[in-house]
Design an enzyme around this catalytic site. Sequence first.
Site, short mmCIF file in Angstrom:
data_model
loop_
_atom_site.label_atom_id
_atom_site.label_comp_id
_atom_site.label_asym_id
_atom_site.label_seq_id
_atom_site.Cartn_x
_atom_site.Cartn_y
_atom_site.Cartn_z
N GLY A 151 -3.14 3.64 -2.84
CA GLY A 151 -3.09 2.52 -3.76
C GLY A 151 -2.87 1.25 -2.97
N ALA A 164 0.84 -1.20 0.00
CA ALA A 164 0.00 0.00 0.00
C ALA A 164 0.87 1.24 0.00
CB ALA A 164 -0.93 0.02 1.22
N ASP A 165 0.34 2.31 -0.59
CA ASP A 165 1.03 3.59 -0.57
C ASP A 165 -0.01 4.70 -0.57
OD1 ASP A 165 3.67 5.01 -0.72
OD2 ASP A 165 2.70 5.89 -2.47
N THR A 166 0.24 5.73 0.23
CA THR A 166 -0.72 6.83 0.37
C THR A 166 -0.07 8.15 0.01
OG1 THR A 166 -1.89 5.68 2.16
CG2 THR A 166 -2.25 8.04 1.99
#
Length: 203
Positions: A111, A73-75
């Site tokens: 994501g 995950a990436d924010t």
Amino acid sequence: MLVLASASPRRRELLAQIGLNFRVLPSSIPEDVRSGESPVAYVTRVAREKARAVYTAQSEGDAEEDALLVLGADTAVVAPNGEILGKPADEADAARMLRLLSGATHEVVTGVCLLSDVAEEIAAEVTYVTVNTLSDAEIAAYIATGEPNDKAGAYGIQGYAARWIPRIHGCYFNVMGLPLALVVNMLEGMQARMGLQRRLVAR
């Protein structure tokens, strides 16, 4: 076995909050934004690269008793002017970011990539966050707490900055770094595709 490919303590806390059994194996993927890359393209690419790196490393190691399932995950915070804001480089950068967010509504985009031996699934979640107008004194006092240091957009909705956020539209947990409902839906779909009988959630 579910593996979280992230060092984020907030993502770890969120997965534990909903009762998931998992291990944490952070990746060291660069998180630089590429030229012309949209926010959704950026966070989904980084999430995918994190998941693939950890999956490859684990697959090349000792054989797992359980089927391997990796969550990346990436924010990113997207300022009203369209700039993608990652973690601040220093206090001056944090102040700059907070001034961009002050008195306006911005987007938080996460994501998510779920990777197994049968499939790779990628999705993104967007939440709109409104921030009150902040004075220079409020920004300086907030930065002095140290809270902005490791957070995209230089703030954490679950901490001190909550006092300045009158409303959001969308998933609250997405702003913390992981859209839980989306992740659970992806996990359930992947479990069905993998034919797993044992649940990931502890009873």
